[in-house]
Design an enzyme around this catalytic site. Sequence first.
Site, short mmCIF file in Angstrom:
data_model
loop_
_atom_site.label_atom_id
_atom_site.label_comp_id
_atom_site.label_asym_id
_atom_site.label_seq_id
_atom_site.Cartn_x
_atom_site.Cartn_y
_atom_site.Cartn_z
N VAL A 132 -1.68 8.89 8.41
CA VAL A 132 -2.88 8.13 8.86
C VAL A 132 -2.48 6.53 8.93
CG1 VAL A 132 -3.36 8.19 6.28
CG2 VAL A 132 -5.24 7.80 8.04
N VAL A 286 6.30 9.25 17.34
CA VAL A 286 7.58 8.92 17.89
C VAL A 286 8.62 10.08 18.03
CG1 VAL A 286 9.73 7.38 17.60
CG2 VAL A 286 7.31 6.49 16.96
N HIS A 570 7.96 10.13 -5.02
CA HIS A 570 8.53 8.88 -4.77
C HIS A 570 9.95 9.08 -4.22
CE1 HIS A 570 6.31 7.03 -8.48
NE2 HIS A 570 5.36 7.06 -7.33
N HIS A 613 6.53 2.80 -9.46
CA HIS A 613 6.02 3.59 -8.35
C HIS A 613 6.31 2.73 -7.37
CE1 HIS A 613 3.22 6.29 -10.85
NE2 HIS A 613 4.01 5.30 -11.64
C1 LIG Z 1 0.12 11.77 -3.30
C2 LIG Z 1 1.09 10.52 -3.60
C3 LIG Z 1 0.40 9.63 -4.63
C4 LIG Z 1 1.36 8.46 -4.73
N1 LIG Z 1 0.96 7.59 -5.56
C5 LIG Z 1 1.61 6.40 -5.74
C6 LIG Z 1 1.15 5.26 -6.92
O1 LIG Z 1 0.27 5.73 -7.54
N2 LIG Z 1 1.80 4.02 -6.81
C7 LIG Z 1 2.72 3.79 -5.92
O2 LIG Z 1 3.11 2.65 -5.74
N3 LIG Z 1 3.28 4.56 -5.07
C8 LIG Z 1 2.55 5.78 -5.00
N4 LIG Z 1 3.15 6.76 -4.18
C9 LIG Z 1 4.33 6.25 -3.27
C10 LIG Z 1 3.94 5.43 -2.15
O3 LIG Z 1 2.70 5.38 -1.57
C11 LIG Z 1 5.07 5.25 -1.10
O4 LIG Z 1 6.17 5.40 -1.70
C12 LIG Z 1 4.80 4.19 0.09
O5 LIG Z 1 3.60 4.64 0.69
C13 LIG Z 1 5.91 4.30 0.98
O6 LIG Z 1 5.76 3.33 2.09
P1 LIG Z 1 6.57 3.62 3.45
O7 LIG Z 1 6.05 2.66 4.15
O8 LIG Z 1 7.72 3.95 3.30
O9 LIG Z 1 5.76 4.99 4.07
P2 LIG Z 1 4.44 5.67 4.09
O10 LIG Z 1 3.22 4.57 3.64
O11 LIG Z 1 4.33 7.00 4.02
O12 LIG Z 1 4.22 5.14 5.92
C14 LIG Z 1 4.92 6.10 6.81
C15 LIG Z 1 4.08 6.16 7.83
O13 LIG Z 1 5.10 6.44 9.00
C16 LIG Z 1 4.20 7.55 9.86
N5 LIG Z 1 5.35 8.52 10.66
C17 LIG Z 1 6.06 9.21 9.78
N6 LIG Z 1 6.84 9.90 11.14
C18 LIG Z 1 6.32 9.31 12.14
C19 LIG Z 1 6.76 9.51 13.43
N7 LIG Z 1 7.70 10.37 13.69
N8 LIG Z 1 5.83 8.89 14.56
C20 LIG Z 1 4.94 7.98 14.14
N9 LIG Z 1 4.78 7.57 13.07
C21 LIG Z 1 5.50 8.53 11.95
C22 LIG Z 1 3.45 8.19 9.00
O14 LIG Z 1 2.34 9.11 9.33
C23 LIG Z 1 2.92 7.10 7.68
O15 LIG Z 1 1.83 6.69 8.35
C24 LIG Z 1 2.32 7.92 -3.93
C25 LIG Z 1 2.58 8.79 -2.69
C26 LIG Z 1 1.86 10.06 -2.59
C27 LIG Z 1 2.24 10.75 -1.29
#
Ligand SMILES: Cc1cc2nc3c(=O)[nH]c(=O)nc-3n(C[C@H](O)[C@H](O)[C@H](O)COP(=O)(O)OP(=O)(O)OC[C@H]3O[C@@H](n4cnc5c(N)ncnc54)[C@H](O)[C@@H]3O)c2cc1C
Length: 692
Positions: A132, A286, A570, A613
Amino acid sequence: MWSKRFLLAGVASFFLHVDLASSHVPRSHEYARALQARKYVTQATVADSYDFIIAGGGLAGLVIASRLTEDPNTTVLVLEAGESGDAVPSQINPPSGTYYNSLLGSPYDWQHKTTAQPGTDGRVLSWPRGKVLGGSTAVNGMYYVRPSETEVEAWKGLLGSQDGADAWGWNNLVAGMKKSETFTPPISDVQTTGKIQFDAQSYGTDGPLHVTYPGFMFSVVGDWTPSLEAIGIESAADPAGGKNFGGFVSSLSINPSNWTRSYSKSAYIDPLPPRKNLDILVSATVTRIIFGGDKNSAGDQVASGVEFATSATGTKKTVKVKKEVIVTGGALGSPNILMHSGVGPKDVLDAAGVNVVVDLPGVGQHLQDHLAAPVVWESKVETAGDIHASGTPFSKQAQTNSFVNSAIAYINASTLFDSAEQFQSAVAADFDAALKDVPSTSPEVIEGYKALYQATQKFTTQSVGLIELLLSINSPKAITIQAALQHPFSQGRVYINSKSAFDPIIIDPQYFSHPADIAVMREGIKLARRVGQSEPMRSALGAETFPGPGVNTDAEIETWLAGVVATEFHPQATCSMLPKDLGGVVNPKLQVYGLANVRVADSSVFPLSFSAHLASPTYGLAEKAADILKAAYTAPAPSNSTGGSNSANPSETGGSSSPGKSNGASGLTSSSGTLLAISLAGIITFVASLLR
Ligand SMILES: Cc1cc2nc3c(=O)[nH]c(=O)nc-3n(C[C@H](O)[C@H](O)[C@H](O)COP(=O)(O)OP(=O)(O)OC[C@H]3O[C@@H](n4cnc5c(N)ncnc54)[C@H](O)[C@@H]3O)c2cc1C
Ligand SMILES: *[C@@H]1O[C@H](CO)[C@@H](O)[C@H](O)[C@H]1NC(C)=O
Ligand SMILES: *[C@@H]1O[C@H](CO)[C@@H](O)[C@H](O)[C@H]1NC(C)=O
Ligand SMILES: *[C@@H]1O[C@H](CO)[C@@H](O)[C@H](O)[C@H]1NC(C)=O
Ligand SMILES: *[C@@H]1O[C@H](CO)[C@@H](O)[C@H](O)[C@H]1NC(C)=O
């Protein structure tokens, strides 16, 4: 586009702006977009080319998109696999909904699974991830925790003298984190009740993301730090300032003006005025980055565009890129995108039937994750779960529902073990055996594992948390203290086994393959019990219900752990920022080795696990990434071959005058009563629900 959301917005505008009709605003499609989620384009309206294409609209992707489009001359397209989330605000915005009414398990969750893990009784573990806009920040538990200075500096240490390494390290990451934040101190009685300590100087003052504490607090949270102190674990007075070890009540990503979740979409996208140069396309997975065979002078492949599709059977569409592709799919999505683009370990790509563009053995490797397990007691005091279950008007107020768990502690080895030095020696003695578990034959990846092992080993005698303890009170009549492994020696990998980007990525974290991880978790569970037996916490607790009196000896705890541990959500390091000869995927400028104009900039690049986190460091990283990109494209084009960037601007340079230096340079539901009766699957869900 003519969604329910639009209709609702239309109704609102009817009441709020009754002069619309008389001002003759045309009821055009453009106007509809400007009125609400105006930045979303459709497959029909997406342009042919953009300066930057951002692959993944999660935490990092939206930060970078927002920052890059501050320059009206820079055009950006965000491609997000999931929906916007605008149809489900009640499952995103209220903070406590993370336990009681979240998007997990829905189509807004990738619902990944690991492979069967020999270290955890052969269990397949669930790995939710947000699918999302906002990514996992739309579903996460909102803990907003900084890593320690020691850890962030250790990551920088791994970069050696690589070009661009100076952009990292504690001070720089903090600058990025502060830039992202607006911090609001707690309400005074919340602070008093929770015994909350902080130093506002350690936070930002005018960033897009709101960081604060809940609007409602429970006395048992205030019992947390005194109970830790009573067994010799000091409290952290300024946990955001680089010294996060000890006990504290952490800040949260919550907006105190209306007690809603603050996440990357609500912080970085929703408040923007219309920006013609920012297009966001949702439901666009993608499928690959396109390399047409062009190379820059350093021999790095130049990406010409990005291919995407709405479904596995849908038509694939291509958008051209003028400057760079920024991969922000997260710790699972980013390596997935690279591998499907032909960038990854040759053996994996060959087996999957994907043509190799760049043989990069580190893609998907070095996977590290935090594991957690709970000790549960009956509660003698009121919990957030009790209030939720009561269903009273009070329980439904926004301020009440801003309570989410946030009491934590990071515990070092000398507290966990009789002798930290002995533990360190045991880890050192296991080094050769551990190398046999590296899930790669690449000498580079093995060298990287060695470097990460040694860096992690140092933490065992430093002021670094090997275990996190977390107090959870979101279940009725129960209080939980979890222990979570922060510095795993077990490393796994993610990989692909098919040509379709819609097939799930294979996740093998190799949990508990290293015995030190089991020992740390075992001692963490014992420590959780000690905290529960320490006053004042002891007086708030009744009998221990899980695992209960039958699990006591080291052997019993270890056996039990294998059956119950679950992810703390994580995962990281699957596109590690490390030198290439250590199995790195990106250099300190976030550029993928062997590629001229592709960077990865999300939680997949942290090479070394943190006691934290991951959202807070990822916001910091994404802000720094935007700075690096802006600097790269506003600086005058390099005129000779000693510059550090491997990419410059392929569209403007024809891919030929880029600098010559290669970048290869160097849930528990409210009705649940008796915990002992819940099934194993239930326990796993239960653990997952506690962690959020
Ligand atoms: C249930 C849960 C609880 C958590 N609790 C915490 C917390 O309390 N505190 C904290 O600090 N962290 C927490 N985390 C971890 C934290 O949210 C993540 O580490 C952080 O969001 C990572 O950021 P990111 O940009 O790397 O990835 P994400 O925020 O996951 O973003 C990746 C995005 O890429 C999109 N995507 C993936 N593949 C494709 C593709 N092929 N084409 C197009 N789009 C794609 C996905 O849909 C997503 O929107 C939690 C995670 C989860 C799942
Ligand atoms: C945008 O581009 C135009 C035309 O090239 C130029 O005149 C203008 O200064 C640029 N604006 C910014 C903010 O860079
Ligand atoms: C919460 O308040 C912010 C302003 O600080 C606003 O932008 C946001 O839309 C509000 N969220 C909800 C769900 O009302
Ligand atoms: C480990 O933690 C304990 C308890 O908080 C503290 O007294 C001790 O100084 C710490 N040791 C190191 C090396 O930081
Ligand atoms: C080449 O570029 C480097 C780095 O930008 C600069 O320090 C150096 O002076 C330049 N040399 C020449 C001959 O222009």
